[in-house]
Design an enzyme around this catalytic site. Structure first.
Site, PDB file in Angstrom:
ATOM      1  N   GLU A  97       5.543   1.103   3.049  1.00 43.92           N
ATOM      2  CA  GLU A  97       4.676  -0.087   3.122  1.00 43.92           C
ATOM      3  C   GLU A  97       3.775  -0.200   1.896  1.00 43.92           C
ATOM      4  O   GLU A  97       3.010   0.736   1.608  1.00 43.92           O
ATOM      5  CB  GLU A  97       3.825  -0.009   4.403  1.00 43.92           C
ATOM      6  CG  GLU A  97       3.004  -1.262   4.636  1.00 43.92           C
ATOM      7  CD  GLU A  97       2.198  -1.209   5.938  1.00 43.92           C
ATOM      8  OE1 GLU A  97       2.480  -0.352   6.800  1.00 43.92           O
ATOM      9  OE2 GLU A  97       1.281  -2.029   6.071  1.00 43.92           O
ATOM     10  N   LYS A 284      -3.213   2.003  14.263  1.00 45.61           N
ATOM     11  CA  LYS A 284      -2.015   1.907  13.412  1.00 45.61           C
ATOM     12  C   LYS A 284      -2.437   2.085  11.963  1.00 45.61           C
ATOM     13  O   LYS A 284      -1.772   2.760  11.181  1.00 45.61           O
ATOM     14  CB  LYS A 284      -1.320   0.563  13.634  1.00 45.61           C
ATOM     15  CG  LYS A 284       0.055   0.441  12.997  1.00 45.61           C
ATOM     16  CD  LYS A 284       0.032   0.035  11.542  1.00 45.61           C
ATOM     17  CE  LYS A 284       1.453  -0.085  10.974  1.00 45.61           C
ATOM     18  NZ  LYS A 284       1.441  -0.438   9.532  1.00 45.61           N
ATOM     19  N   ASP A 300       6.077  17.223  11.865  1.00 51.62           N
ATOM     20  CA  ASP A 300       6.703  16.469  12.944  1.00 51.62           C
ATOM     21  C   ASP A 300       5.789  15.284  13.261  1.00 51.62           C
ATOM     22  O   ASP A 300       4.835  15.410  14.040  1.00 51.62           O
ATOM     23  CB  ASP A 300       6.887  17.378  14.167  1.00 51.62           C
ATOM     24  CG  ASP A 300       7.605  16.665  15.308  1.00 51.62           C
ATOM     25  OD1 ASP A 300       7.586  15.417  15.343  1.00 51.62           O
ATOM     26  OD2 ASP A 300       8.166  17.362  16.168  1.00 51.62           O
ATOM     27  N   HIS A 397      -3.489  -7.097   0.428  1.00 51.10           N
ATOM     28  CA  HIS A 397      -2.165  -6.697   0.893  1.00 51.10           C
ATOM     29  C   HIS A 397      -1.079  -7.563   0.253  1.00 51.10           C
ATOM     30  O   HIS A 397      -0.066  -7.061  -0.219  1.00 51.10           O
ATOM     31  CB  HIS A 397      -2.099  -6.808   2.412  1.00 51.10           C
ATOM     32  CG  HIS A 397      -0.874  -6.202   3.005  1.00 51.10           C
ATOM     33  ND1 HIS A 397      -0.752  -4.848   3.177  1.00 51.10           N
ATOM     34  CD2 HIS A 397       0.281  -6.753   3.438  1.00 51.10           C
ATOM     35  CE1 HIS A 397       0.430  -4.595   3.707  1.00 51.10           C
ATOM     36  NE2 HIS A 397       1.075  -5.739   3.876  1.00 51.10           N
TER      37      HIS A 397
END
Ligand code: NDP
Length: 447
Positions: A97, A284, A300, A397
């Site tokens: 991203e 998030k 992990d 962004h």
């Protein structure tokens, strides 16, 4: 190279190279590699790993998973400017991203100028769960299990004597009796928790071996029957915390005073505390940073994700992992989450990219690793709430996303930057617009 306090504001330990690499993003990739080699961050062999996109050889890949047919590569970037407890860290981040690496680097720079992150992490205490059924009276079974505590710990440790020698091992036995999900007619759930200090390992395999190993003794002690035996990914005995304290005046930006930016951040924090719909997106953002460094260091990340979101529900409703307050003229950010990480085991030593990622981070042990992860999560969150509470997330962004859009439309080489810039100027970061621009390049000298 010895650590240099290059900006005169951070307390960089003298044996740590600075994480401040001014102008790094403007350099060519060759110049970036050269700088890392000159600083001693990578050896010639590790440089070869970077050039080969960090990919393990197929032999290694074939040992790692089943039905292997190839390697899936992700971009690897370096988060800069991070200082945690006075130590500088370059942060390897594997992520697809745009804007994640830039956001962490930007936020870490603001926090660095305010003294850096302060962080701490618990010892590596993990939980193994054993589900006992058909045990009779719950209180009698509980007493029997707890009376067998020393026997159970000794048996658990017999499966991993080397862990005991390293100062870790099984430490405690607890019993939890939970209401049956079917209601009063069902047998209450009888769960034995085995608490194990897994030292430098994440610990899943260690714990699973121990949980399976003690199950027959639990059956023998209680007369019950064991079914499920496995670790819990809600690693709430293994929390990491980070905080930062930024003078409100230092937040001034976008022609807005520091107070206005701080108020936007506080409102974003309140929103996440009150509303799970917002908290999910807030978290998030936190995990954008944590997952990227987790992937780059062979952790992990599914286990980390599961633990983080389960912990976010610990008060009975999903909430934010980080919070922001105003304290004596400072914006204060705090984050706390479970981080079951490993410096050994799993993919950390098998995958050459993961080995390199851990080396770049220059952490001395798994607790310092968790402190860096928590700080990265808070940095990522700061960048997000700062933009959300002021000019909006799209401004920064979309400028970075525009490059991806340009490539999707077919731009290559110098055209990528050219198209991206025009997309932003026109306020239309769309593949269709990028195609039109590319077509117009072919028709004439300049659009
Ligand atoms: P490993 O079993 O791969 O490695 C841990 C081993 O490393 C230890 O058993 C120990 O073996 C050795 N070791 C060497 N030095 C140290 C040290 N200083 N401290 C501790 N151990 C050391 O990994 P884990 O047990 O950590 O398990 C992690 C893996 O399990 C990950 O790949 C994860 O994906 C997977 N997994 C995750 C699950 C989940 O999250 N639900 C479920 C099942 C698996 P020795 O003493 O013999 O040297």
């Amino acid at each position: 190279m010895s650590g240099v306090v290059d900006d005169g504001v951070s307390a960089v330990a003298l044996d740590m190279p600075s994480s401040r690499l001014p102008g790094f993003h403007r350099r060519s990739v060759d110049a970036r590699w050269r700088e890392l080699a000159q600083r001693g961050d990578v050896s010639p062999e590790e440089l070869r790993v970077l050039r080969a996109l960090g990919a393990p050889s197929f032999d290694v890949v074939n040992q790692m998973i089943e039905n292997a047919v190839g390697v899936f590569a992700l971009p690897l970037g370096l988060g800069l400017n991070l200082t945690v407890n006075g130590r500088d860290h370059l942060v390897p981040m594997a992520v697809e991203e745009p804007s994640v690496v830039a956001a962490v680097s930007f936020a870490a720079k603001v926090v660095r100028e305010a003294g850096g992150f302060t962080a701490d992490a618990d010892p590596s205490m993990m939980i193994g769960q054993v589900q006992l059924t058909r045990y009779g009276a719950p209180e009698v079974a509980r007493e029997r299990v707890l009376a067998g505590r020393e026997q159970l710990l000794a048996l658990a440790n017999s499966f991993h004597p080397s862990l005991l020698r390293r100062g870790g091992g099984a430490r405690d036995v607890q019993v939890r009796i939970l209401p049956a999900p079917e209601g009063p007619q069902g047998e209450p759930l009888f769960i034995v928790h085995l608490l194990v200090d897994t030292q430098e390992a994440m610990g899943a395999n260690l714990i699973n071996t121990m949980a399976e190993g003690v199950a027959p003794l639990i059956e023998q002690l209680t007369g019950g029957r064991v079914f499920v035996r496995i670790l819990s990914n809600l690693a709430d005995q293994r929390l990491a915390r980070a905080s930062c304290r930024i003078p409100v005046d230092a937040l001034a930006d976008f022609d807005l005073p520091g107070e206005a930016i701080a108020e936007g951040i506080l409102q974003a924090s309140r929103f996440a505390e009150a509303d799970p719909y917002r908290a999910a997106t807030h978290n998030k953002g936190v995990m954008n940073g944590i997952d990227a460094v987790a992937i780059a260091t062979g952790q992990d990340w599914r286990a980390i994700e599961a633990g983080a979101h389960a912990y976010a529900c610990r008060l009975g409703r999903y909430g934010p992992l980080s919070r922001w307050t105003l304290e004596q003229g400072h914006l204060v950010g705090r984050i706390e989450l479970p981080l079951a990480l490993g410096m050994v085991g799993g993919a950390t030593q098998v995958h050459p990219g993961a080995r390199l990622g851990l080396k770049l981070l220059r952490v001395s042990d798994v607790r310092e690793l968790a402190q860096v992860f928590a700080s990265v999560g808070l940095a990522q969150n700061f960048a997000a709430v700062r933009a959300l509470g002021s000019v909006g997330i799209q401004k920064g962004h979309m400028a970075l996303h525009a490059r991806c859009v340009a490539v999707t439309a077919g731009a290559r080489g110098l055209d990528v930057e050219r198209v991206a810039q025009l997309l932003v100027e026109r306020g239309s970061v769309k593949v269709e617009t990028a195609r039109e621009l590319l077509a117009s390049f072919q028709e004439g000298p300049s659009p």
